[in-house]
Write an enzyme that holds these catalytic residues in place. Sequence first.
Site, PDB file in Angstrom:
ATOM      1  N   LYS A  98      -0.177   2.418 -13.231  1.00  0.00           N
ATOM      2  CA  LYS A  98      -0.799   1.177 -12.759  1.00  0.00           C
ATOM      3  C   LYS A  98      -0.221   0.766 -11.403  1.00  0.00           C
ATOM      4  O   LYS A  98      -0.969   0.502 -10.455  1.00  0.00           O
ATOM      5  CB  LYS A  98      -0.586   0.054 -13.781  1.00  0.00           C
ATOM      6  CG  LYS A  98      -1.289  -1.238 -13.402  1.00  0.00           C
ATOM      7  CD  LYS A  98      -1.051  -2.339 -14.431  1.00  0.00           C
ATOM      8  CE  LYS A  98      -2.145  -2.333 -15.486  1.00  0.00           C
ATOM      9  NZ  LYS A  98      -2.025  -3.486 -16.411  1.00  0.00           N
TER      10      LYS A  98
ATOM     11  N   GLY B 246       4.048   5.927  -2.307  1.00  0.00           N
ATOM     12  CA  GLY B 246       3.656   4.665  -1.675  1.00  0.00           C
ATOM     13  C   GLY B 246       2.894   4.818  -0.372  1.00  0.00           C
ATOM     14  O   GLY B 246       2.080   3.967  -0.022  1.00  0.00           O
ATOM     15  N   GLU B 247       3.162   5.862   0.372  1.00  0.00           N
ATOM     16  CA  GLU B 247       2.528   5.997   1.679  1.00  0.00           C
ATOM     17  C   GLU B 247       1.504   7.141   1.737  1.00  0.00           C
ATOM     18  O   GLU B 247       0.799   7.288   2.730  1.00  0.00           O
ATOM     19  CB  GLU B 247       3.593   6.209   2.758  1.00  0.00           C
ATOM     20  CG  GLU B 247       4.496   4.999   2.901  1.00  0.00           C
ATOM     21  CD  GLU B 247       5.636   5.201   3.875  1.00  0.00           C
ATOM     22  OE1 GLU B 247       6.091   4.202   4.453  1.00  0.00           O
ATOM     23  OE2 GLU B 247       6.087   6.342   4.075  1.00  0.00           O
TER      24      GLU B 247
ATOM     25  N   ALA C  61      11.036   4.771  -4.651  1.00  0.00           N
ATOM     26  CA  ALA C  61      10.792   4.806  -6.096  1.00  0.00           C
ATOM     27  C   ALA C  61      11.504   5.982  -6.754  1.00  0.00           C
ATOM     28  O   ALA C  61      12.227   5.828  -7.739  1.00  0.00           O
ATOM     29  CB  ALA C  61       9.287   4.884  -6.364  1.00  0.00           C
TER      30      ALA C  61
ATOM     31  N   GLY D 269       6.483  -5.437   3.475  1.00  0.00           N
ATOM     32  CA  GLY D 269       7.384  -5.028   4.555  1.00  0.00           C
ATOM     33  C   GLY D 269       6.709  -4.049   5.489  1.00  0.00           C
ATOM     34  O   GLY D 269       6.640  -4.261   6.682  1.00  0.00           O
ATOM     35  N   PHE D 270       6.233  -2.934   4.923  1.00  0.00           N
ATOM     36  CA  PHE D 270       5.491  -1.914   5.675  1.00  0.00           C
ATOM     37  C   PHE D 270       6.304  -1.332   6.828  1.00  0.00           C
ATOM     38  O   PHE D 270       5.736  -0.849   7.814  1.00  0.00           O
ATOM     39  CB  PHE D 270       4.168  -2.470   6.207  1.00  0.00           C
ATOM     40  CG  PHE D 270       3.311  -3.191   5.197  1.00  0.00           C
ATOM     41  CD1 PHE D 270       3.401  -2.895   3.846  1.00  0.00           C
ATOM     42  CD2 PHE D 270       2.398  -4.151   5.589  1.00  0.00           C
ATOM     43  CE1 PHE D 270       2.603  -3.552   2.907  1.00  0.00           C
ATOM     44  CE2 PHE D 270       1.602  -4.813   4.658  1.00  0.00           C
ATOM     45  CZ  PHE D 270       1.712  -4.516   3.333  1.00  0.00           C
TER      46      PHE D 270
ATOM     47  N   GLN E 174      -0.369   1.033  -5.316  1.00  0.00           N
ATOM     48  CA  GLN E 174       0.163   1.523  -4.043  1.00  0.00           C
ATOM     49  C   GLN E 174      -0.889   2.322  -3.290  1.00  0.00           C
ATOM     50  O   GLN E 174      -1.062   2.181  -2.079  1.00  0.00           O
ATOM     51  CB  GLN E 174       1.383   2.416  -4.293  1.00  0.00           C
ATOM     52  CG  GLN E 174       2.620   1.648  -4.698  1.00  0.00           C
ATOM     53  CD  GLN E 174       3.103   0.786  -3.557  1.00  0.00           C
ATOM     54  OE1 GLN E 174       3.633   1.288  -2.584  1.00  0.00           O
ATOM     55  NE2 GLN E 174       2.875  -0.496  -3.653  1.00  0.00           N
TER      56      GLN E 174
HETATM   57 MO1  MOS Z   1       8.228   2.424   5.717  1.00  0.00          MO
HETATM   58  S1  MOS Z   1       7.223   2.329   7.500  1.00  0.00           S
HETATM   59  O1  MOS Z   1       9.462   3.548   6.140  1.00  0.00           O
HETATM   60  O2  MOS Z   1       8.830   0.911   5.378  1.00  0.00           O
END
Ligand code: MOS
Length: 737
Positions: free
Chosen positions: A626, A697-698, A518, A246-247, A631
Site C-alpha cells: 500500500k 520511492g523514486e 526504506a 522533502g523530495f 510512492q
Molecule cells: Mo532524494 S532527491 O535523494 O531526497
Amino acid sequence: MSLKFDTPAGANPIDRERVVGRPLDRVEGPLKVSGTAPYAYERHDVAPDATYGWVVGSTIAKGRIQSIDTRVAEAAPGVIAVIHAANAGQLGQSGSHAVRLLGGPEIEHYDQAVALVVAERFEQARHAAALLKIDYVVEDGRYDLEDAIPHARQAPRGFGGPGLTRAGDFEAGYAAAAVQLDERYTTPDQSHQMMEPHASTARWDGDALTLWTSNQMIADAVGDMAVTLGIAKDKVRIISPYIGGGFGSKLWVRADAVLAAIAARHIGRPVKVALARPQIANNTTHRPATVQRIRLGADPDARIVAIGHESWSGNQPGGGTESAGIQTRLLYRGENRLVAHYLTELNLPEGNAMRAPGEAAGMLALEVAMDELAEKVGLDPVELRIRNDVQYDPEKGPERPFSSRPFIECLRIGAKRFGWSERLRTPASRREGQWLIGMGMAAAFRGNLVTSSHARVGIERDGRVWVETDMTDIGTGSYTIIAQTAAEMLGVDIADVDVRLGDSAFPKSAGSGGQWGANSATAGVYAACLSLRREIAQKAGFNEAEVDFADGHVISGNRRIALGEAAGPDGISLTDGIDFGSLSKRYAQATFGAHFCEVGVDIHTGEIRIRRQAGAFAAGRILNPKSARSQVIGSMTMGAGAALMEELVVDPRFGYFVTRDLVDYHVPVHADIPDQDVFFLPELDDKSSPMKAKGVGELGICGAGAAIANAVYNATGIRLRDYPLTLDKLIDRLPPP
Ligand code: MOS
C-alpha cells in the site's frame, strides 16, 4: 558491533511475511489526517515564548551589499532584532552547501538570505522586513544555460558517479553503425515544491541548541549546524519526526534552520522561521536544467552497438552536476559506450538533488531517443527494449552481473496490463471527436543504493516493542515499514510496536534520500532485532538456533515464554545496525520497470490530457504494497509534472526564477491524473539486503514523463524534445482538424 552484509541473504524471519509485505495502513495516519502530527513550526509546546523570524532575501543575483540600514525596521512595533552578516558572528561553511545560507556583503544568488527580522509576532516581522533599506552593487552574472555551454567543462565526480565513463570505442562504433540517431533534448530547472515549506523552531538551553526542523538526513543536519555555528556536534540536537515532503530539498539544513539558531542565540529566546512559498524557489535549491545529446548506433537487427549520452548543466561554483546520463551506463546493451557530464558556472541559485536526481532528467531524454530509434528501425518500442536488454553491467562485462534484473518481465507484463497491443503504429491515426489519442511507453530505471543504518530496539515488561532511530519519514511510510520489520522479527502484532523517528538522540540511520531509506533503514532494524532475539534467547536459556518468535512469545520446542516476561522486569534493549560490504560493487544493483501512458491531445489547442498511466515495477520485496504503491503513483504524478508543466522560468536579465509559487509553477492536480495502474513483480533480491528489498520511492518518476512524450508523438506525429511539453510547442504543428 554491526551486522556486516557482504554475502547474499539466506532464509531469515522476514521471509515469513506475516507482517512485512502486507498492505497495512500507515501507523501515523490518524495523526496526519486529524492534523495532530506536530510539524517543526507548530511546536508551541516546546517554545511557548517563541518569537518569529522573517527571512529577507537579496533582490540582486550577483554583487554585494553596499549598505544596510536597519534603524527604521528595528523601531517598528514588536521588532526584537535584525540579524545580518555584520552582527551574526563568524559562521563556518559546511561542505553540504555551495553557497552561504546567510549572504552579505557578497551576494551569490537572488533571494539569498541577507537578514532575519525577529519580532514578537509573525506579521510584525514580515512588516518590518519591508522597512529594511539595503543598497546593492550589482555585478554581471551568467544565468542562461545555453549561453554558458561554451564555458562548460567535464564535471568532476559528483552526485551520480564519475563525470565520464567509456567502454569500447564509442566514436568508431557509432560511425560504423548501420542505423544512427543523434538528437538533442532539454529539461528545465525544476522546483521540489513539497507541501511543508522549510521551517524550524530553535531553542538554546545554555550552550546547547535544540532545533525542531524539517529535514531528511538528521545526522548530516547535526554536522552541518555544528560547522556553521562553530560548536561541537554534541551541543546540537535535531528533532524532525514529521515532514511534509522533502523530495531532496530537505537533504540538508537551509537558511530557516541556520537563521533561527543564530537569532535565538542572539536574543536569548526561541525563534521560529519558515520560508514563505515564493521564497523557496530562489532561496533554496532546485533541479538544474539540462541539455542532453544522445547518440544511438544500432545494427540492422536494431541491436545497439554504440550508445552515447552527454549532458550539460550549470551550477554555482562548487556545486554539482545533474547526472542525467547515469542510467545510460547500465540500462541497455552496446559494446561502445560514452556517458559524459559537463558542468558550467551559473549564478542562479544552487542546483542540487531533487526527486531521483540524474535518472529523472536523463530518462526524459533517453527514453524518447529509444522511441525515435524504434520508429527508425520499424520495431515496436517494447520489442526494441527487450532486444537491447543486458543482464550484466555493460561497461564492465559479464563478470559484474545484476543482482536481479527482471526488466523484460516488467515490459511484457506492463504491456499486457495496459493493453499495448491496441496501439496504432502510425502516429496521428486515432481520433475521438476533438481528441487525437496516442499511446506511449518507456522503461523505468533507478539505481539501488544501500547505506549503513542503526537502531535501538527494546521490549518492555508488558511485551510492547519499541524502535528508536534517527531515520525520517518524509511522508513515505517509514514509521509503518519499520514497525512491520520489528513486529515480524519479534513475533508481535504491528499494533504492539512503537516507532520513534527523526531525533539525533537516536542511533544514526540511512536517512531519507535517493530511494535508499526504506531498504537500508529496515535492514538496520532487522539487524538490531536479530541481536535482540539472540539476547532474549540466551536470557531464557534457549538454544538460539531453535528459538522462534511468534504470537508475542519466545518459543523453543514445547516451551513458550511471553515476550514481556522474557524481557524481564526492567525490559531489555540494545543498539545495533547494518553495514553494507562489497555486494553492491560485485553486482550491479538497480530497480526496473515499464511505464505506459495514453493521452489525448486537443486538435484545436494542443492541450494534452493524460487519460491513463500504468506501470509494472520490480524493486525486490515490496515491504508494504500500500505505501509502496503510494510512492509509485506519487512518482508517476511527478513524471507527469515534469513532462507537461513543471518549469522554473529564468529571467536572464536579473538572474532569478520567475515562477516561484504554485500559481506559476504548475504541478499536477487530481484532475490531471485520471487513472494509474501499478503492478509490482514478485521479486526477492538477496544481494541487496537481508530484507531482500530495494528502493522504490523514486523508481516511478524515472521514465514516466518520457512515456507521456512518446504518447504525444503517437497521438500527433509531433516529436517534442524540449520539456515541459506545453501546448504552445504543439499548436502551430497540429494536423488539420
Ligand atoms: Mo532524494 S532527491 O535523494 O531526497
